[in-house]
Design an enzyme around this catalytic site. Structure first.
Site, PDB file in Angstrom:
ATOM      1  CE1 TYR A 130      -3.695   2.575   1.166  1.00  0.00           C
ATOM      2  CE2 TYR A 130      -1.780   3.605   2.200  1.00  0.00           C
ATOM      3  CZ  TYR A 130      -3.084   3.680   1.766  1.00  0.00           C
ATOM      4  OH  TYR A 130      -3.790   4.844   1.909  1.00  0.00           O
ATOM      5  CD  GLU A 139      -6.036   4.545  -0.883  1.00  0.00           C
ATOM      6  OE1 GLU A 139      -6.045   4.689   0.337  1.00  0.00           O
ATOM      7  OE2 GLU A 139      -7.056   4.267  -1.547  1.00  0.00           O
TER       8      GLU A 139
END
Ligand code: GDP
Ligand code: MN
Length: 383
Positions: free
Chosen positions: A107, A195
């Site tokens: 992530y 993101e």
């Protein structure tokens, strides 16, 4: 303003970020042609602006072009519902992406740390799942790299942070490079969020952004005309999207009394007055300064696109804007749209008398104060 995954990936690719190949479509036959480019080994991904598409059934892996095309057909027009978005969203486009083999999922994101007054990069070796879950259960697995507003981000800082993050050694160099590219992209596009989840490591040791979410500050969009089409696509409400294209400040509010005025403050007062009179405003619309008849007409047309509107309140205080121009615009719109709903107009200031003279020839109800106008439209609309 949130960009779709395919738009986010296109944008990030311009900054050098490695993304899987693919193309967007809403046509099953075209989906098959795109999938054929990858010998049928693709991921079909619904392009809806909501999180958790995977769990909602909007992301599926295939090894056959015809099956990918069949799933495309199934998805288009379907409403996807996720925990994050219980109302759901209709799928209009799908991304047919090259399917990559994934060994590990990470992530990485760039966002504003308001409390600290700087950007922060968040990095975790635990990708793929919701980052909120990681933050709750294993907060030590999230590394934060602050970006100094004056000095920016230095490669050595990123290298040190990546080395502690627990991500695979063979991916670390690529991750450092990707983070620097993401921060550059963030700063050079006035983004407010980037993101990548998951950031995927293939068995061959290649790091790619398998998913991407970019949100851009829409007040800065005029600086990026190349993303204007993304803006039309990105707006959640079709009337708001059209207003944005026309450069008109319009916000859908969900009620049934259409409201048009000049100047944001005056329009907000009008909304308050409609509320105070017991009505529910359908929208905010500011015609802007010095509006001519043609623009007023366009504004009336825009408000009337909302099928819930059953009464229209027009509140103009003439300064640079001339009352008679406004009146002409309203009249033209009424004629063309063959409006049958009640319309109340309060026109004050420059050329107000001329305006009232024009309006008298129609079914439009005049008013001298805002309160009176709001009371009248509520009475007539809810009769
Ligand atoms: P989201 O659910 O909206 O975040 O959609 P994602 O694009 O993140 O996809 C959901 C999940 O599908 C990912 O976490 C991956 O596990 C899986 N996935 C997506 N693309 C690929 C791919 O190219 N190959 C493989 N093997 N899995 C993928
Ligand atoms: Mn994702």
């Amino acid at each position: 303003m949130k960009l779709h995954e395919y738009q986010s990936k296109d944008l990030l690719a311009r900054f050098g970020v490695t993304v899987p190949g693919g193309d967007v479509t809403s046509d099953p036959a075209e989906a098959k042609a795109i999938a054929d480019r990858y010998n049928g080994k693709v991921v079909v991904k619904a392009q809806v602006l909501m999180g958790g598409r995977g769990k909602a059934g909007g992301v599926k892996l295939f090894n056959d072009s015809s099956e990918a095309a069949a799933f495309t057909k199934e998805l288009i027009g379907k409403r996807l519902i996720s925990i994050q978005n219980p109302d759901g969203m209709i799928v209009e486009k799908v991304l047919i992406a090259e399917q990559i083999d994934i060994a590990e999922e990470y992530y990485v994101s760039v966002l504003l740390d308001r409390a600290a007054g700087n950007l922060v990069v968040m990095l975790s070796s635990e990708g793929g799942m919701e980052i909120e879950e990681v933050a709750e259960k294993t907060p030590e697995k999230i590394i934060r790299i602050p970006v100094d507003p004056a000095w920016g981000l230095e490669a050595f800082q990123v290298r040190a942070a990546v080395a502690e993050s627990g991500i695979n050694k063979i991916a670390q160099g690529q991750m450092v490079k990707m983070i620097l590219q993401l921060v550059k992209a963030y700063q050079e596009t006035d983004a407010d969020l980037i993101e990548i989840n998951p950031c995927a490591l293939t068995p061959e040791g290649k790091l790619l952004a398998a998913d991407a979410k970019v949100s851009i500050d829409e007040n800065a969009l005029f600086r990026y005309p190349e993303y204007a089409s993304a803006m039309e696509d990105g707006a959640d409400d079709p009337i708001e999207a059209e207003a944005a294209k026309l450069g008109i400040a319009y916000v859908r509010l969900g009620g049934d009394i259409g409201v048009i005025g000049n100047g944001a403050g005056l329009v907000m007062c009008s909304l308050d007055e409609v509320n105070a009179a017991g009505g529910r405003p359908a929208n905010f619309l500011d015609v802007g300064g010095g509006a001519k008849a043609e623009r007023v007409k366009t504004c009336v047309e825009l408000v009337m696109k909302d099928p819930n509107v059953k009464g229209l309140l027009i509140n103009i205080f003439g300064g640079i804007t001339r009352g008679d121009e406004v009146a002409k615009g309203i009249m033209e719109a009424l004629e063309q749209l063959k409006l049958t709903i009640p319309v109340v107009a309060r026109v004050e200031g420059t050329a107000a008398e001329e305006a009232l003279a024009i309006l008298k020839t129609s079914s439009i109800v005049g008013a001298t104060t805002m309160q009176e106008a709001a009371g009248k439209i509520v009475e007539l609309a809810y009769k």
